[in-house]
Design a protein around this motif. Sequence first.
Motif: not given
Length: 334
Positions: A97-114, A84-92
Amino acid sequence: MHAKNFIPILLLAIFPKGYCQLAQLATAAGKLYFGTATDNPELTDSPYVTQLGNTADFHQITAGNSMKWDATEPSRGTFTFTAGDTIANLALSHGQILRGHNCVWHNQLPSWVTSGNFNNATLLSIVQTHCSTLVSHYKGKIPDTILEPFNDDGTFRQSVFFTTTGTAYISAALRAARAADPAAKLYINDFNIEGTGAKSTAMANLVRSLKSQGVPIDGIGVQAHLIVGEVPSTLQQNLQNFVNLGVEVAITELDIRMTLPSTQALLTQQQQDYQTVIHACKAVSGCVGVTIWDWTDKYSWVPGTFSGQGAACPWDQNLVKKPAYQGIVNGWMQ
Ligand code: G3I
């Protein structure tokens, strides 16, 4: 004619033909940004990276994958921000402007959450910790806080978050994000909420309810993964309906796919469709910006998900502009 309608004409006078590019035109239309998603594997492609950094076309970037939960908290309490920092630093480095993506989503969750079988209180605390840590790390950016909370019929998606906490995870995430970065714009984002209908009504009801409870919410992200020839006729009205709730809106993941192979007729219709979407955002003053979900067909997510479909982006596989590019130009200038 309203004075602001003269701006693109002035811009034409200032920039010779060919220099009215997407981000410049978005700014001239009074918007905050026009941008694109990108992803880490693509950053080894130097012609791609050169255009990605062309701020006349893109002055905003979204990380397509590398700020999601599986990438940022792969095991509980262990945060990894390298990609994520690679993208953030590239934008910088490009001044984008960097748009964050994302805090909570049902997809691409690690199995420890699901698969953790957490109870309500523990899962809420996990959501709070995740959002708080993520938003603190990217302080100063504008996150999508909650992604895709609804089914297409407007009922809540039966994600692990909803089945465990009901809608409490939504307010917990938003409050944690606001506390972590009071200046960040907090969005809820979904697909199939471009036109009016059950899902858009559900989103409006959710936002109304959050606001009435004093939960922080600043915007609705309309993803706009659309199909050529099928842009909803109620798009502009629907954006305005959302703005009327007292939030801003953004088109956050625009692409317009077709059944392959692409033909001249499909590309021409796609140009018109991009124009329609961009113009809808232009026409609604509370629509602050547009992000395309990567700019070239070379890296589009569409063929991997919808077999036999693709060619959804404004640039083709060879990084050559398609008629859709002109559609975006026309949409800003219309
Ligand atoms: O990380 C693995 C890698 O280890 C493995 O080698 C590779 C092999 O296929 O897969 C990699 O994971 C892929 C991941 O992207 C990262 O590249 C997944 O298979 C792939 O399914 C995943 O697709 C992403 C998709 O979200 C997941 O749902 C797309 O790139 C991304 O563009 C897409 O974006 C979503 C938005 O976040 C939310 N709205 C819808 C949009 C389109 O689905």
